[in-house]
Design a protein around this motif. Structure first.
Motif, PDB file in Angstrom:
ATOM      1  N   TYR A  58     -76.546 -36.274  14.225  1.00 17.97           N
ATOM      2  CA  TYR A  58     -75.387 -37.234  14.378  1.00 17.97           C
ATOM      3  C   TYR A  58     -74.905 -37.790  13.028  1.00 17.97           C
ATOM      4  O   TYR A  58     -73.557 -37.573  12.689  1.00 17.97           O
ATOM      5  N   MET A  59     -75.753 -38.043  12.273  1.00 15.73           N
ATOM      6  CA  MET A  59     -75.318 -38.707  11.010  1.00 15.73           C
ATOM      7  C   MET A  59     -74.759 -37.498  10.006  1.00 15.73           C
ATOM      8  O   MET A  59     -73.930 -37.536   9.261  1.00 15.73           O
ATOM      9  N   GLU A  60     -75.169 -36.318   9.991  1.00 18.27           N
ATOM     10  CA  GLU A  60     -74.823 -35.179   9.389  1.00 18.27           C
ATOM     11  C   GLU A  60     -73.465 -34.566  10.027  1.00 18.27           C
ATOM     12  O   GLU A  60     -72.713 -33.750   9.140  1.00 18.27           O
ATOM     13  N   HIS A  61     -73.589 -34.301  11.046  1.00 21.04           N
ATOM     14  CA  HIS A  61     -72.540 -33.557  11.761  1.00 21.04           C
ATOM     15  C   HIS A  61     -71.381 -34.092  12.695  1.00 21.04           C
ATOM     16  O   HIS A  61     -70.210 -33.699  12.904  1.00 21.04           O
ATOM     17  N   VAL A  62     -71.849 -35.476  13.414  1.00 22.63           N
ATOM     18  CA  VAL A  62     -71.064 -36.053  14.416  1.00 22.63           C
ATOM     19  C   VAL A  62     -70.099 -37.172  13.675  1.00 22.63           C
ATOM     20  O   VAL A  62     -68.957 -37.110  13.627  1.00 22.63           O
ATOM     21  N   LEU A  63     -70.879 -37.972  12.928  1.00 24.31           N
ATOM     22  CA  LEU A  63     -70.452 -39.125  12.116  1.00 24.31           C
ATOM     23  C   LEU A  63     -69.146 -38.608  11.345  1.00 24.31           C
ATOM     24  O   LEU A  63     -67.959 -39.515  11.485  1.00 24.31           O
ATOM     25  N   PRO A  64     -69.255 -37.931  10.418  1.00 21.84           N
ATOM     26  CA  PRO A  64     -68.129 -37.407   9.693  1.00 21.84           C
ATOM     27  C   PRO A  64     -66.845 -36.895  10.454  1.00 21.84           C
ATOM     28  O   PRO A  64     -65.671 -37.071   9.886  1.00 21.84           O
ATOM     29  N   ILE A  65     -66.911 -36.442  11.505  1.00 19.21           N
ATOM     30  CA  ILE A  65     -65.913 -36.099  12.425  1.00 19.21           C
ATOM     31  C   ILE A  65     -65.324 -37.335  13.315  1.00 19.21           C
ATOM     32  O   ILE A  65     -64.251 -37.629  13.262  1.00 19.21           O
ATOM     33  N   GLN A  66     -66.192 -37.984  13.738  1.00 19.74           N
ATOM     34  CA  GLN A  66     -65.793 -39.414  14.458  1.00 19.74           C
ATOM     35  C   GLN A  66     -65.033 -40.227  13.728  1.00 19.74           C
ATOM     36  O   GLN A  66     -64.350 -41.072  14.167  1.00 19.74           O
ATOM     37  N   PHE A  67     -65.562 -40.655  12.508  1.00 16.52           N
ATOM     38  CA  PHE A  67     -64.631 -41.233  11.546  1.00 16.52           C
ATOM     39  C   PHE A  67     -64.435 -40.607  10.272  1.00 16.52           C
ATOM     40  O   PHE A  67     -64.793 -41.019   9.047  1.00 16.52           O
ATOM     41  N   SER A  68     -63.662 -39.752  10.313  1.00 16.46           N
ATOM     42  CA  SER A  68     -63.482 -38.832   9.249  1.00 16.46           C
ATOM     43  C   SER A  68     -62.513 -39.549   7.887  1.00 16.46           C
ATOM     44  O   SER A  68     -62.594 -39.227   6.770  1.00 16.46           O
ATOM     45  N   HIS A  69     -61.960 -40.585   8.325  1.00 17.18           N
ATOM     46  CA  HIS A  69     -61.146 -41.577   7.360  1.00 17.18           C
ATOM     47  C   HIS A  69     -61.898 -42.642   6.752  1.00 17.18           C
ATOM     48  O   HIS A  69     -61.295 -43.220   5.890  1.00 17.18           O
ATOM     49  N   ALA A  70     -62.877 -43.048   7.310  1.00 17.44           N
ATOM     50  CA  ALA A  70     -63.705 -44.139   6.899  1.00 17.44           C
ATOM     51  C   ALA A  70     -64.213 -44.155   5.266  1.00 17.44           C
ATOM     52  O   ALA A  70     -64.439 -42.847   4.990  1.00 17.44           O
ATOM     53  N   ASP A  71     -64.258 -45.240   4.776  1.00 17.87           N
ATOM     54  CA  ASP A  71     -65.113 -45.358   3.389  1.00 17.87           C
ATOM     55  C   ASP A  71     -66.531 -44.483   3.420  1.00 17.87           C
ATOM     56  O   ASP A  71     -67.092 -44.786   4.643  1.00 17.87           O
ATOM     57  N   GLY A  72     -66.879 -44.373   2.432  1.00 16.11           N
ATOM     58  CA  GLY A  72     -68.452 -43.764   2.424  1.00 16.11           C
ATOM     59  C   GLY A  72     -69.316 -44.655   2.691  1.00 16.11           C
ATOM     60  O   GLY A  72     -70.335 -44.400   3.212  1.00 16.11           O
TER      61      GLY A  72
END
Length: 427
Positions: A58-72
């Motif tokens: 989830y952290m590596e593959h899903v989260l970056p898609i789910q919230f792709s615009h969020a800050d680091g």
């Protein structure tokens, strides 16, 4: 044929308890620390390694898609929320399993979940008590959208919104101050809830639940606060605050129009006056088609996404003002401008285009439903089918929706695309 993710071996996890003991962790390759106090002997459905792998996935593959615009900082925020709540861990594992299965089996189609009781199996996602529980609600919205925009997404949305509104109402005289002074995780939950609420208001043909959105702009709608990070929506959803506020105002205007039309008291001059105020906000923009010298990839992604939202909001606005007539000049012009924005994203780079397109499926839907131009129709379908091959789950549904609207309009009568969308998404 891809197995239904709703019947995966993860089903028993809904009733499994994960310890929140802060002193007991295990470490996975990414460096995230996981609760390790699970005895796999007592868990028939999954062993400890599989559980760790799902959270890591989830952290590596899903989260970056789910919230792709969020800050680091979103990684640390989300990881803290996952650790704080059983419901959050359950929702994240369910979503990760769905994404992993769809990736392994090819692009996922859409169908109503077989497990109609999924919302009852994670009760704290329906009645959130903590920030982590509220994040579980938001994660389950994404789960439902990814699986095809069907299921219990509305119940999860209502839960997240109620939780966020209850927090803001603790300081009713200054909800903006509450948003500025709250924790980063609470602010993230509130902003994400606002975003989903605005989009749902269009889909469900209802007023947005968050009146607080109006405080994000001054009464004239011109001096906006994107310069205040705590109040800006762009650092969460990649869209200028003014555009989100405008979209919420259009949804509110559409509801007002329907209400007064039903009572026979619709004033067209008043409708136009209110619409022109919104149009002024949308046409007073900070969007710039040219990259800035010091612009980061994230900034460019947000700028291009915001431009698509702005132009498609104008399409939606003019459909409210003039009706669902694709040959309306203002609608045609705004659809053309939206296509130009999308093509500009493609011209920048394939990677940028992929992330922008993932964020604007809703906007493609609005424009696609309100165009009769064959080239524009083909272009929108091409974009959605390309995204579907990358396992963005609701693209097949949107393609079907647009085709239904086009077929219904062949007789020459206007078709309310929102009604078609609402009927499909509430199945």
């Amino acid at each position: 044929m891809l197995p239904r993710p709703h019947t995966s071996e993860l089903s028993p996890m809904y009733n499994t308890h994960w310890s929140d003991d802060d002193d007991n962790y295990t470490v996975i390759p990414s460096g995230y620390r996981l609760p390790a106090s699970i005895n796999p002997i007592h868990q028939n459905w999954i062993d400890l390694n599989s559980y760790q792998n799902l959270l890591h996935y989830y952290m590596e593959h899903v989260l970056p898609i789910q919230f792709s615009h969020a800050d680091g900082s979103v990684d640390a925020i989300v990881w803290s929320l996952i650790h704080s709540s059983d419901a959050a861990r359950q929702a994240v594992c369910l979503f990760a399993d769905l994404h992993r299965r769809s990736t392994q089996g090819g692009p996922i189609g859409y169908s109503a979940p077989e497990d109609r009781d999924v919302h009852r199996r994670i009760p704290r996602a329906i009645e959130p008590v903590t920030e982590g529980d509220a994040f579980a609600s938001l994660c389950m919205i994404s789960y439902c959208l990814f699986s095809g925009s069907q299921g219990q997404w509305q119940a999860f949305l209502d839960s997240a919104c109620r939780f966020s509104l209850a927090f803001l109402e603790q300081n009713p005289s200054s909800p903006a101050s509450a948003l500025i002074s709250c924790t980063d995780s609470m602010r993230f939950i509130i902003k994400t809830s606002m975003w989903y609420d605005v989009l749902a208001s269009v889909t469900l043909i209802r007023r947005p639940m968050f009146e607080v959105l109006r405080i994000l702009s001054d009464p004239s709608g011109t001096a906006l606060i994107d310069g205040i990070p705590e109040l800006s929506m762009i650092n969460v959803m990649g869209c200028e605050t003014r555009n989100i506020v405008a979209l919420a105002e259009i949804a509110d205007l559409a509801c007002w129009k329907e209400e007064v039309r039903c009572t026979g008291s619709l004033s067209v001059p008043e409708l136009v006056r209110r619409g022109q105020l919104i149009e002024t906000v949308l046409k007073t923009t900070n969007d710039d088609d040219h990259p800035h010298p010091a612009e980061t990839v994230k900034s460019r992604l947000r700028r291009l996404t915001s431009a698509v939202f702005r132009m498609s909001a104008l399409v939606y606005l003019h459909s409210v003002l003039s009706g669902d007539y694709p040959l309306c000049p203002e609608i045609m012009d705004s659809v053309t401008e939206t296509v130009m924005c999308l093509r500009h994203a493609e011209d920048v780079s394939a990677g940028i285009a992929r992330h922008v397109l993932h964020s604007v499926v809703f906007n493609i839907c609005v424009c696609g439903c309100l165009t009769d131009d064959p080239q524009s129709r083909d272009y929108f379908v091409q974009l959605l089918e390309g995204q579907q091959m990358q396992t963005t789950g609701n693209c097949a549904l949107i393609c079907d929706l647009m085709r239904r609207v086009w077929a219904s309009r062949e007789g020459g009568m206007p078709v309310d695309w929102r009604v078609v969308m609402r009927d499909m998404l509430l199945v």
